[in-house]
Motif scaffolding. Sequence first.
Motif, PDB file in Angstrom:
ATOM      1  N   UNK A 157      -6.628  -1.519  10.324  1.00  0.00           N
ATOM      2  CA  UNK A 157      -7.761  -0.594  10.396  1.00  0.00           C
ATOM      3  C   UNK A 157      -8.981  -1.417  10.789  1.00  0.00           C
ATOM      4  N   UNK A 158      -9.774  -0.879  11.722  1.00  0.00           N
ATOM      5  CA  UNK A 158     -10.977  -1.578  12.177  1.00  0.00           C
ATOM      6  C   UNK A 158     -12.153  -0.616  12.226  1.00  0.00           C
ATOM      7  N   UNK A 159     -13.328  -1.147  11.902  1.00  0.00           N
ATOM      8  CA  UNK A 159     -14.602  -0.455  12.099  1.00  0.00           C
ATOM      9  C   UNK A 159     -15.461  -1.381  12.929  1.00  0.00           C
ATOM     10  N   UNK A 160     -15.979  -0.879  14.014  1.00  0.00           N
ATOM     11  CA  UNK A 160     -16.820  -1.689  14.901  1.00  0.00           C
ATOM     12  C   UNK A 160     -16.125  -3.002  15.283  1.00  0.00           C
ATOM     13  N   UNK A 161     -14.826  -2.915  15.572  1.00  0.00           N
ATOM     14  CA  UNK A 161     -14.011  -4.068  16.003  1.00  0.00           C
ATOM     15  C   UNK A 161     -13.888  -5.149  14.927  1.00  0.00           C
ATOM     16  N   UNK A 162     -14.104  -4.761  13.676  1.00  0.00           N
ATOM     17  CA  UNK A 162     -13.957  -5.684  12.554  1.00  0.00           C
ATOM     18  C   UNK A 162     -12.848  -5.165  11.647  1.00  0.00           C
ATOM     19  N   UNK A 163     -11.907  -6.038  11.279  1.00  0.00           N
ATOM     20  CA  UNK A 163     -10.792  -5.643  10.418  1.00  0.00           C
ATOM     21  C   UNK A 163     -11.297  -5.206   9.056  1.00  0.00           C
ATOM     22  N   UNK A 164     -10.821  -4.044   8.613  1.00  0.00           N
ATOM     23  CA  UNK A 164     -11.186  -3.525   7.293  1.00  0.00           C
ATOM     24  C   UNK A 164      -9.961  -3.063   6.508  1.00  0.00           C
ATOM     25  N   UNK A 165      -8.762  -3.195   7.091  1.00  0.00           N
ATOM     26  CA  UNK A 165      -7.569  -2.761   6.368  1.00  0.00           C
ATOM     27  C   UNK A 165      -6.290  -3.203   7.031  1.00  0.00           C
ATOM     28  N   UNK A 166      -5.259  -3.248   6.211  1.00  0.00           N
ATOM     29  CA  UNK A 166      -3.929  -3.678   6.644  1.00  0.00           C
ATOM     30  C   UNK A 166      -2.889  -2.859   5.902  1.00  0.00           C
ATOM     31  N   UNK A 167      -1.859  -2.432   6.607  1.00  0.00           N
ATOM     32  CA  UNK A 167      -0.686  -1.818   6.004  1.00  0.00           C
ATOM     33  C   UNK A 167       0.524  -2.449   6.664  1.00  0.00           C
ATOM     34  N   UNK A 168       1.478  -2.915   5.853  1.00  0.00           N
ATOM     35  CA  UNK A 168       2.731  -3.441   6.405  1.00  0.00           C
ATOM     36  C   UNK A 168       3.883  -2.618   5.852  1.00  0.00           C
ATOM     37  N   UNK A 169       4.978  -2.588   6.615  1.00  0.00           N
ATOM     38  CA  UNK A 169       6.127  -1.789   6.195  1.00  0.00           C
ATOM     39  C   UNK A 169       7.416  -2.370   6.745  1.00  0.00           C
ATOM     40  N   UNK A 170       8.524  -1.895   6.182  1.00  0.00           N
ATOM     41  CA  UNK A 170       9.874  -2.255   6.611  1.00  0.00           C
ATOM     42  C   UNK A 170      10.664  -0.967   6.795  1.00  0.00           C
ATOM     43  N   UNK A 225     -10.221   4.036   5.050  1.00  0.00           N
ATOM     44  CA  UNK A 225      -9.310   3.141   5.769  1.00  0.00           C
ATOM     45  C   UNK A 225      -7.877   3.263   5.263  1.00  0.00           C
ATOM     46  N   UNK A 226      -7.707   3.283   3.945  1.00  0.00           N
ATOM     47  CA  UNK A 226      -6.364   3.394   3.375  1.00  0.00           C
ATOM     48  C   UNK A 226      -5.695   4.698   3.765  1.00  0.00           C
ATOM     49  N   UNK A 227      -6.442   5.782   3.721  1.00  0.00           N
ATOM     50  CA  UNK A 227      -5.887   7.085   4.110  1.00  0.00           C
ATOM     51  C   UNK A 227      -5.481   7.097   5.571  1.00  0.00           C
ATOM     52  N   UNK A 228      -6.294   6.501   6.425  1.00  0.00           N
ATOM     53  CA  UNK A 228      -5.976   6.444   7.856  1.00  0.00           C
ATOM     54  C   UNK A 228      -4.747   5.574   8.101  1.00  0.00           C
ATOM     55  N   UNK A 229      -4.645   4.463   7.393  1.00  0.00           N
ATOM     56  CA  UNK A 229      -3.468   3.600   7.527  1.00  0.00           C
ATOM     57  C   UNK A 229      -2.207   4.333   7.081  1.00  0.00           C
ATOM     58  N   UNK A 230      -2.281   5.034   5.952  1.00  0.00           N
ATOM     59  CA  UNK A 230      -1.121   5.766   5.458  1.00  0.00           C
ATOM     60  C   UNK A 230      -0.722   6.880   6.424  1.00  0.00           C
ATOM     61  N   UNK A 252      -0.625  -2.497   1.307  1.00  0.00           N
ATOM     62  CA  UNK A 252      -1.767  -1.789   1.880  1.00  0.00           C
ATOM     63  C   UNK A 252      -3.021  -2.341   1.208  1.00  0.00           C
ATOM     64  N   UNK A 253      -3.982  -2.713   2.024  1.00  0.00           N
ATOM     65  CA  UNK A 253      -5.244  -3.261   1.535  1.00  0.00           C
ATOM     66  C   UNK A 253      -6.364  -2.680   2.387  1.00  0.00           C
ATOM     67  N   UNK A 254      -7.394  -2.192   1.727  1.00  0.00           N
ATOM     68  CA  UNK A 254      -8.578  -1.695   2.438  1.00  0.00           C
ATOM     69  C   UNK A 254      -9.805  -2.384   1.860  1.00  0.00           C
ATOM     70  N   UNK A 255     -10.655  -2.879   2.754  1.00  0.00           N
ATOM     71  CA  UNK A 255     -11.876  -3.564   2.315  1.00  0.00           C
ATOM     72  C   UNK A 255     -13.072  -3.007   3.083  1.00  0.00           C
ATOM     73  N   UNK A 256     -13.983  -2.368   2.401  1.00  0.00           N
ATOM     74  CA  UNK A 256     -13.957  -2.024   0.988  1.00  0.00           C
ATOM     75  C   UNK A 256     -13.098  -0.797   0.742  1.00  0.00           C
ATOM     76  N   UNK A 304     -16.426   5.684  12.023  1.00  0.00           N
ATOM     77  CA  UNK A 304     -15.007   6.010  12.061  1.00  0.00           C
ATOM     78  C   UNK A 304     -14.164   4.749  12.051  1.00  0.00           C
ATOM     79  N   UNK A 305     -12.995   4.881  11.473  1.00  0.00           N
ATOM     80  CA  UNK A 305     -12.053   3.779  11.446  1.00  0.00           C
ATOM     81  C   UNK A 305     -11.058   3.975  12.593  1.00  0.00           C
ATOM     82  N   UNK A 306     -10.727   2.882  13.266  1.00  0.00           N
ATOM     83  CA  UNK A 306      -9.722   2.904  14.325  1.00  0.00           C
ATOM     84  C   UNK A 306      -8.465   2.231  13.788  1.00  0.00           C
ATOM     85  N   UNK A 307      -7.314   2.800  14.093  1.00  0.00           N
ATOM     86  CA  UNK A 307      -6.038   2.243  13.651  1.00  0.00           C
ATOM     87  C   UNK A 307      -5.299   1.724  14.872  1.00  0.00           C
TER      88      UNK A 307
END
Length: 168
Positions: free
Chosen positions: A50-63, A83-88, A74-78, A5-8
């Motif tokens: 977004x993190x999996x196992x305390x490791x960054x796997x995604x970023x979303x920024x907004x204004x 991750x992208x869906x959870x960030x959105x 928005x960036x998700x790796x991989x 699971x991804x944590x946000x």
Amino acid sequence: MAPRLVAIRSYVPTEDAAWAESVLDGVGGRVQVRRGELVDVLEPGLGFMAERDHTAVGLLTYRLDVDAAELSSIVATPRRTGSGSALLAALVEAVRAAHLDWIWVVTTNDNVDALRFYQRRGFRIGEVRVGAVDRARKALKPSIARLGEHGIPLRDEIELVLDLRLES
């Protein structure tokens, strides 16, 4: 084996900026162009990690604006791991909590993966700015590549909008 699971969590500039800058370097950098202006997507510091196992796997920024929020990056790796869906989803929740009606995002004509991603999540094409990337390359950011993803010439901006009043 079940997917992890991804944590946000909230983006914290003092803790996350180095990782954010390194991942953004792979997608055009921290300073990007949209609507004819240069924008530092890490300012004003609003976003989610977004993190999996305390490791960054995604970023979303907004204004935030008066009645809308811009999804700046928005960036998700991989990619394609949720991750992208959870960030959105976190952004939609934050925008609703701020009592705003819209989320908008700008991408480029070559970014067919982003166009698919946003439209599958309820965004609609709001505007196409033909030649906007060509003009930005000439006037604002000469480092913008001429060829984008999938070998598609990088020329135009496409703005997508999500009307939260329609999403209940």
